[in-house]
Enzyme design. Structure first.
Site, PDB file in Angstrom:
ATOM      1  N   LYS A 226      -2.512  -7.108   5.337  1.00 23.17           N
ATOM      2  CA  LYS A 226      -2.674  -6.261   6.508  1.00 23.17           C
ATOM      3  C   LYS A 226      -4.178  -6.302   6.897  1.00 23.17           C
ATOM      4  CE  LYS A 226       1.088  -5.087   4.454  1.00 23.17           C
ATOM      5  NZ  LYS A 226       2.444  -4.346   4.564  1.00 23.17           N
TER       6      LYS A 226
ATOM      7  N   ASP B 102      -2.435  -1.075  -6.886  1.00 23.71           N
ATOM      8  CA  ASP B 102      -1.884  -2.085  -5.951  1.00 23.71           C
ATOM      9  C   ASP B 102      -2.785  -1.582  -4.483  1.00 23.71           C
ATOM     10  OD1 ASP B 102      -0.669  -3.246  -3.785  1.00 23.71           O
ATOM     11  OD2 ASP B 102       1.505  -2.368  -4.357  1.00 23.71           O
TER      12      ASP B 102
ATOM     13  N   TRP C 181       7.038   1.598  -3.031  1.00 27.67           N
ATOM     14  CA  TRP C 181       7.193   0.519  -2.141  1.00 27.67           C
ATOM     15  C   TRP C 181       8.406  -0.249  -3.130  1.00 27.67           C
ATOM     16  CZ3 TRP C 181       5.379  -4.913  -3.143  1.00 27.67           C
ATOM     17  CH2 TRP C 181       5.798  -5.827  -2.390  1.00 27.67           C
TER      18      TRP C 181
HETATM   19  N1  PGU Z   1       2.141  -3.206  -2.109  1.00 30.09           N
HETATM   20  C1  PGU Z   1       2.394  -2.591  -1.416  1.00 30.09           C
HETATM   21  C2  PGU Z   1       2.230  -1.071  -1.421  1.00 30.09           C
HETATM   22  C3  PGU Z   1       3.078  -2.921   0.153  1.00 30.09           C
HETATM   23  O1  PGU Z   1       3.420  -1.736   1.036  1.00 30.09           O
HETATM   24  C4  PGU Z   1       3.100  -4.518   0.449  1.00 30.09           C
HETATM   25  C5  PGU Z   1       3.624  -4.801   1.637  1.00 30.09           C
HETATM   26  C6  PGU Z   1       2.673  -5.235  -0.818  1.00 30.09           C
HETATM   27  C7  PGU Z   1       2.197  -4.816  -1.807  1.00 30.09           C
HETATM   28  C8  PGU Z   1       2.985  -6.789  -0.537  1.00 30.09           C
HETATM   29  O2  PGU Z   1       2.387  -7.206   0.461  1.00 30.09           O
HETATM   30  P1  PGU Z   1       1.978  -8.671   0.636  1.00 30.09           P
HETATM   31  O3  PGU Z   1       2.528  -9.106   1.942  1.00 30.09           O
HETATM   32  O4  PGU Z   1       2.783  -9.350  -0.710  1.00 30.09           O
HETATM   33  O5  PGU Z   1       0.540  -8.805   0.519  1.00 30.09           O
HETATM   34  N2  PGU Z   1       4.748  -3.896   2.341  1.00 30.09           N
HETATM   35  C9  PGU Z   1       5.145  -3.948   3.658  1.00 30.09           C
HETATM   36  C10 PGU Z   1       5.426  -5.503   4.198  1.00 30.09           C
HETATM   37  C11 PGU Z   1       6.606  -5.725   4.051  1.00 30.09           C
HETATM   38  C12 PGU Z   1       7.190  -5.967   2.344  1.00 30.09           C
HETATM   39  O6  PGU Z   1       8.009  -5.062   2.020  1.00 30.09           O
HETATM   40  O7  PGU Z   1       6.778  -6.759   1.867  1.00 30.09           O
HETATM   41  C13 PGU Z   1       6.128  -2.972   3.883  1.00 30.09           C
HETATM   42  O8  PGU Z   1       6.571  -2.828   4.993  1.00 30.09           O
HETATM   43  O9  PGU Z   1       6.382  -2.040   3.145  1.00 30.09           O
END
Ligand code: PGU
Length: 456
Positions: free
Chosen positions: A302, A266, A185
């Site tokens: 999510k 994570d 990510w």
């Molecule tokens: N860790 C991972 C692996 C993630 O994919 C995401 C969110 C988070 C943490 C953080 O999520 P929080 O909303 O802070 O609980 N990834 C999504 C959402 C958009 C973003 O980049 O924040 C994504 O589309 O990759």
């Protein structure tokens, strides 16, 4: 009205007049004469910035975020057929964001409870929420919880939990290198750098097989310095959708423990990978079961659809209760100057659901329905590409796990799909399967077919 100002509109610059009316708004008793003397004092100040260039004139325009910027571009597109498969956010078959029924119910209960107030939470957040979050990830009868060697603090969703964990490690852990998967990510390296850690990558994904680069992973972690921190995605790896099997997890655990590497999980997708909260927590529980230490960042964005409520937790599993209590005291010192204490509403929703058996069950049913719909989208997209005889092997679409498919499309192909088909996705070829519906699958299949046959 102050006659001097209203009857002499030419008096002073437009900025001065705005300033005057703002001051009168703040304190109507201010006399116009004192206003004009104040006015001249303020205007004369060489640092006021009102008459010259901005003191921020040197600030460069920053690029949009690689994930959230996709939504910005999508919002600007007037096309009626546009499709946002960028951000990992669940949509219904109608393409609409969803609030779970069980969340609506919990909110209703909270609103109806007149005894509830809006006082500050403690620095570590809502106690019930923290206890229940630890149980959710570690298991209801986890010995680590029973032995009081887990400390859990409520943070601002997954991101905030990772950030607090990073800063704690930067301040108190002896090894300041964290190994993160290649790819991962996009926010991970930034979060850890800001926490004072230096980031290195370990091989994770093999584009040739579109699967796990297990050998590379073992080699890279095997040659990491003793004590290094290792970021692991608990399940539904983002962006690849590729997870180790349970046997591979067991090997990873063995290697990491033998080298004293510190796991930082994570967990942003518990329940989204398989539809089962317990099955998706197995990697974490395997590491906790051996009595070793680890960190876990949890997000309810999510799996409870609480994206904008920013609800999450950081747990640190320690060797014993004494260490856990000292660790918690230091986490408070990290949190206090960062955001002081976390917000109450989202955590109260989660606690309400987790502590009521019926609501918990209702949640698991709704969660499973979301996970199943994503899996059915995988099959529909795969079938659609097969029916069109689209060149290439697309079986990874049905093999990958969680919210995303890492398509293998390159950035030129992605740009082509956006320009010609109004399909928005991240430039690494990741698509959010959760943003797809039966109605939009054919459009996506057409776009992928055109991209792989026309853009190379
Ligand atoms: N860790 C991972 C692996 C993630 O994919 C995401 C969110 C988070 C943490 C953080 O999520 P929080 O909303 O802070 O609980 N990834 C999504 C959402 C958009 C973003 O980049 O924040 C994504 O589309 O990759």
């Amino acid at each position: 009205m102050h006659p001097q100002l209203s009857s002499h509109p030419a008096h002073g610059s437009a900025t001065d007049r705005r300033l005057n009316s703002m001051l009168r708004h703040i304190d109507p008793s201010i006399a116009s004469s004192s206003l004009s003397s104040m006015d001249s004092q303020i205007s004369a100040s060489p640092t006021s910035g009102f008459h010259g260039d901005s003191v921020f004139a040197h600030v460069a325009q920053a690029p949009e975020d690689s994930i959230l910027g996709v939504t910005v571009a999508y919002n600007k597109d007037p096309s009626p057929i546009k499709l946002n498969l960028g951000v990992g956010a669940y949509r219904t078959e109608e393409g609409k964001p969803v609030v779970l029924n069980v969340v609506r119910k919990a909110e209703q209960l909270l609103v109806n409870d007149r005894s509830r107030v809006k006082e500050y939470l403690p620095i570590v957040g809502l106690a019930d929420f923290n206890k229940l979050s630890a149980k959710l990830i570690f298991g209801a009868d986890s010995p680590a919880i029973q032995e009081n060697r887990v400390t859990t603090v409520q943070c601002l969703s997954g991101t905030g939990s990772l950030r607090v964990g990073a800063e704690f490690l930067g301040r108190h852990y002896h090894e300041r290198t964290i190994y993160i998967p290649q790819p991962t990510w996009g926010n991970h390296p930034k979060i850890f750098n800001l926490g004072g850690l230096s980031v290195k990558y370990y091989r994770y994904y093999d584009p040739a097989t579109r699967g796990l680069h297990f050998q590379g992973l073992l080699e890279d972690l095997g040659s990491a310095p003793t004590g290094a921190i290792v970021l692991l995605h608990a399940c539904a790896h983002n962006p690849t959708g590729v997870d180790p099997t349970l046997e591979q997890w067991a090997q990873i655990r063995q290697l990491m423990r033998s080298k004293g590497l510190l796991p930082f999980f994570d967990s942003a997708y518990q329940g989204f990978a398989s539809g089962s909260l317990d099955a998706d927590a197995q990697s974490v529980r395997m590491f906790v079961a051996d009595g070793g230490e680890c960190l876990v960042a949890q997000s309810y964005a999510k799996n409870m659809g609480l994206y904008g409520e920013r609800v999450g937790a950081l747990s640190i599993v320690c060797k014993n209760a004494d260490v856990a209590s000292r660790v918690e005291s230091q986490l408070k010192l990290v949190i206090r100057p960062m955001f002081s204490n976390p917000p109450i509403h989202g955590a109260s929703i989660v606690a309400t659901i987790l502590k009521d058996m019926n609501m918990y069950d209702e949640w698991t049913v709704e969660l499973k329905a979301m996970a199943d719909r994503i899996i059915s989208m995988r099959h529909k997209l795969f079938e659609a590409l097969r029916a069109k005889d689209t060149p290439g092997d697309w079986s990874h679409i049905i093999k990958q796990i969680g919210m995303f498919t890492f398509t293998g499309l390159n950035s030129e192909q992605v740009a082509f799909m956006t320009k010609e088909y109004h399909i928005y996705m991240t430039s690494d070829g990741r698509i959010s399967m959760a943003g797809l519906s039966s109605k939009t699958v054919p459009h996506l299949a057409d776009a992928i077919h055109a991209a792989v046959t026309r853009v190379r």
